[in-house]
Write a protein that holds these residues in place. Structure first.
Motif, PDB file in Angstrom:
ATOM      1  N   GLY A   1      -6.982 -17.094   4.832  1.00 45.69           N
ATOM      2  CA  GLY A   1      -7.561 -18.428   5.002  1.00 45.69           C
ATOM      3  C   GLY A   1      -6.452 -19.460   5.066  1.00 45.69           C
ATOM      4  N   GLU A   2      -6.706 -20.539   5.795  1.00 56.35           N
ATOM      5  CA  GLU A   2      -5.693 -21.591   6.006  1.00 56.35           C
ATOM      6  C   GLU A   2      -5.102 -22.110   4.699  1.00 56.35           C
ATOM      7  N   GLU A   3      -5.958 -22.425   3.739  1.00 54.41           N
ATOM      8  CA  GLU A   3      -5.510 -23.034   2.495  1.00 54.41           C
ATOM      9  C   GLU A   3      -4.657 -22.075   1.670  1.00 54.41           C
ATOM     10  N   SER A   4      -5.195 -20.864   1.422  1.00 59.40           N
ATOM     11  CA  SER A   4      -4.479 -19.871   0.603  1.00 59.40           C
ATOM     12  C   SER A   4      -3.177 -19.419   1.245  1.00 59.40           C
ATOM     13  N   SER A   5      -3.164 -19.335   2.576  1.00 55.49           N
ATOM     14  CA  SER A   5      -1.970 -18.824   3.260  1.00 55.49           C
ATOM     15  C   SER A   5      -0.778 -19.780   3.142  1.00 55.49           C
ATOM     16  N   LYS A   6      -1.030 -21.033   2.720  1.00 55.18           N
ATOM     17  CA  LYS A   6       0.073 -21.977   2.529  1.00 55.18           C
ATOM     18  C   LYS A   6       1.005 -21.543   1.403  1.00 55.18           C
ATOM     19  N   PHE A   7       0.488 -20.702   0.506  1.00 53.06           N
ATOM     20  CA  PHE A   7       1.293 -20.253  -0.640  1.00 53.06           C
ATOM     21  C   PHE A   7       2.018 -18.934  -0.358  1.00 53.06           C
ATOM     22  N   VAL A   8       1.759 -18.349   0.816  1.00 55.76           N
ATOM     23  CA  VAL A   8       2.359 -17.052   1.159  1.00 55.76           C
ATOM     24  C   VAL A   8       3.389 -17.212   2.275  1.00 55.76           C
ATOM     25  N   VAL A   9       4.576 -16.672   2.052  1.00 55.46           N
ATOM     26  CA  VAL A   9       5.663 -16.749   3.032  1.00 55.46           C
ATOM     27  C   VAL A   9       6.044 -15.335   3.467  1.00 55.46           C
ATOM     28  N   VAL A  10       6.118 -15.128   4.777  1.00 56.97           N
ATOM     29  CA  VAL A  10       6.604 -13.851   5.301  1.00 56.97           C
ATOM     30  C   VAL A  10       7.967 -14.120   5.908  1.00 56.97           C
ATOM     31  N   LYS A  11       8.988 -13.360   5.478  1.00 57.64           N
ATOM     32  CA  LYS A  11      10.308 -13.607   6.066  1.00 57.64           C
ATOM     33  C   LYS A  11      11.049 -12.311   6.353  1.00 57.64           C
ATOM     34  N   HIS A  12      11.900 -12.379   7.367  1.00 60.55           N
ATOM     35  CA  HIS A  12      12.692 -11.203   7.737  1.00 60.55           C
ATOM     36  C   HIS A  12      13.843 -11.037   6.746  1.00 60.55           C
ATOM     37  N   ALA A  13      13.965  -9.829   6.212  1.00 61.41           N
ATOM     38  CA  ALA A  13      15.053  -9.529   5.271  1.00 61.41           C
ATOM     39  C   ALA A  13      15.941  -8.476   5.913  1.00 61.41           C
ATOM     40  N   ASP A  14      17.215  -8.744   5.972  1.00 68.27           N
ATOM     41  CA  ASP A  14      18.121  -7.839   6.671  1.00 68.27           C
ATOM     42  C   ASP A  14      18.882  -6.940   5.705  1.00 68.27           C
ATOM     43  N   ASP A  15      19.036  -5.680   6.080  1.00 71.24           N
ATOM     44  CA  ASP A  15      19.903  -4.743   5.363  1.00 71.24           C
ATOM     45  C   ASP A  15      19.524  -4.500   3.905  1.00 71.24           C
ATOM     46  N   GLY A  16      18.242  -4.310   3.647  1.00 74.15           N
ATOM     47  CA  GLY A  16      17.816  -3.970   2.295  1.00 74.15           C
ATOM     48  C   GLY A  16      18.347  -2.623   1.850  1.00 74.15           C
ATOM     49  N   SER A  17      18.443  -1.688   2.809  1.00 78.48           N
ATOM     50  CA  SER A  17      18.850  -0.336   2.427  1.00 78.48           C
ATOM     51  C   SER A  17      20.311  -0.268   2.024  1.00 78.48           C
TER      52      SER A  17
END
Length: 400
Positions: A366-382
């Motif tokens: 939902g529009e409102e709840s999704s404001k608190f969620v961030v998706v980001k690319h993370a490089d070289d975790g391994s």
């Protein structure tokens, strides 16, 4: 998804989602200091790296890495030969990198080991190999503790190094992202395979055996099937070619070859912006030996790529929403910022996949709840994630 995760926490085999314990009960905080190593073995190449951590103000002061190919004969030889080769290259790397520097107080060097093969873990620094994948077939290693094998090989090389943690790339991604951002709640891989790790409360794990970890938290791993998008498209095209004359008279040898059409190929076709879909035409000819297609046929092929990829991206987003829901971090009640760190070629290089995934997550939350969620690319975790977990698990962390 959230219900399956709960069932998987109840007991082994209790769910279609394998909830595998990682036994990592401490993630890096950004305060870690000192010199730590990472070893990343996930395929025909392996990487060794060294990071110098400077604590709160400086974070990663320096990082050096080296990538090496594993000679083909060692991939089907003996366990001692493979780990012997890795340990000798690691010893060379340490010698080259540490010229003129010394570890203080005679401390043993510490290493995080990312091992991306099926392993049954019993503690943070031990795990027995269940089976090999990716062209490896070293039979005498199956059932052995891979950490013990590496530790023995390092001792033979005279390398004073302790394996502080055994992890895989999803746990590494979580650790690497959490180091810079304390709001990271999950590390996810959308690549050749799909995998995720998140932090769970230890008392929410009924199947946990033995004493609960001091921190009361545990990183858990959710494993779902690999995303064989190119293979799904190939099967659709094969069926179409057998049921219609859409491609005309063709040699179906390549079209009938399993996994011959790969996800990077369909990504290239899916992102074709030329007016006459020239890239689609070239890929069909080059990979599947299908020539002379009409523009209408090529448009249909792009649509098939779109349907298959959108389905995968929407399922992937549902998985992320399931993790957030399980953690109570889907924004419906808990209004804290929640970050999901994602690594893997599918997410990084397939733009239409990642855009659809992010749009679907907003739709699900939902529009409102999704404001608190961030998706980001993370490089070289391994890679760096392994060294950072070695730091967080360090035997010296509470010693002044």
């Amino acid at each position: 998804m959230a219900d399956e995760m709960c069932a998987g926490l109840e007991k082994e085999g209790g769910s279609r989602v394998k909830m595998l314990l990682s036994y990592v009960d401490k993630l890096p905080t950004g305060r870690e200091e000192g010199l730590f190593y990472g070893l990343d073995l996930g395929g025909t190449n392996f990487r060794v790296l060294k990071v110098q951590l400077g604590g709160n103000d400086k974070h990663v002061i320096s990082r050096e890495s080296r990538e090496l190919a594993i000679p083909p004969h060692l991939m089907s030889g003996s366990s001692s030969e493979l780990f012997g080769f890795i340990a000798s290259e690691l010893a060379k790397f340490v010698a080259d990198e540490e010229q003129g520097t010394s570890l203080s107080n005679g401390k043993t060097r510490e290493l995080g080991f990312t091992f991306s093969f099926p392993v049954r873990q019993r503690s943070v620094a031990s795990g027995t190999l269940v089976k090999w994948t990716k062209a490896f077939s070293i039979e005498d290693a199956v059932g052995k503790d891979v950490v013990a094998e590496l530790q023995t090989a390092m001792q033979k090389q005279g390398l004073d190094m302790h394996v502080a943690a055994l992890i895989n790339d999803a746990v590494g991604t979580l650790a690497g992202a959490r180091y810079y951002d304390e709001d990271v709640v999950a590390g996810v891989i959308f690549g050749t395979g799909t995998n995720a790790a998140y932090v769970e409360k230890a008392n929410a794990i009924p199947k946990w055996e033995g004493e609960l970890p001091n921190s009361g938290e545990m990183i858990y791993e959710k494993l779902t099937s690999g995303m064989y998008l190119g293979e799904i498209v190939r099967r659709v095209l094969l069926k179409l070619s057998l049921q219609s004359s859409i491609f005309g008279e063709i040699d179906r040898t390549k079209l009938k070859t399993h996994f011959h059409l790969r996800t990077p190929h369909i990504s290239a076709m899916h992102h074709d912006n030329t007016p006459d879909l020239k890239i689609v035409e070239e890929k069909l000819k080059e990979i599947l030996e299908i020539a002379g297609t009409s523009l209408e046929t090529r448009k249909m092929l792009v649509e098939i790529c779109d349907i298959v990829t959108r389905r995968a991206a929407r399922l992937a987003a549902a998985g992320l929403a399931g993790i957030l829901k399980k953690l109570g971090r889907d924004g419906s009640v808990d209004k804290r910022r929640s970050v999901i760190a994602i690594d893997g070629g599918l997410f990084e290089h397939y733009a239409k996949f990642s855009k659809c995934l992010e749009a679907t997550l907003i739709e699900l939350l939902g529009e409102e709840s999704s404001k608190f969620v961030v998706v980001k690319h993370a490089d070289d975790g391994s890679g760096i994630g392994a060294a950072l977990i070695a730091a967080s698990q360090s035997q010296y962390r509470n010693v002044e």
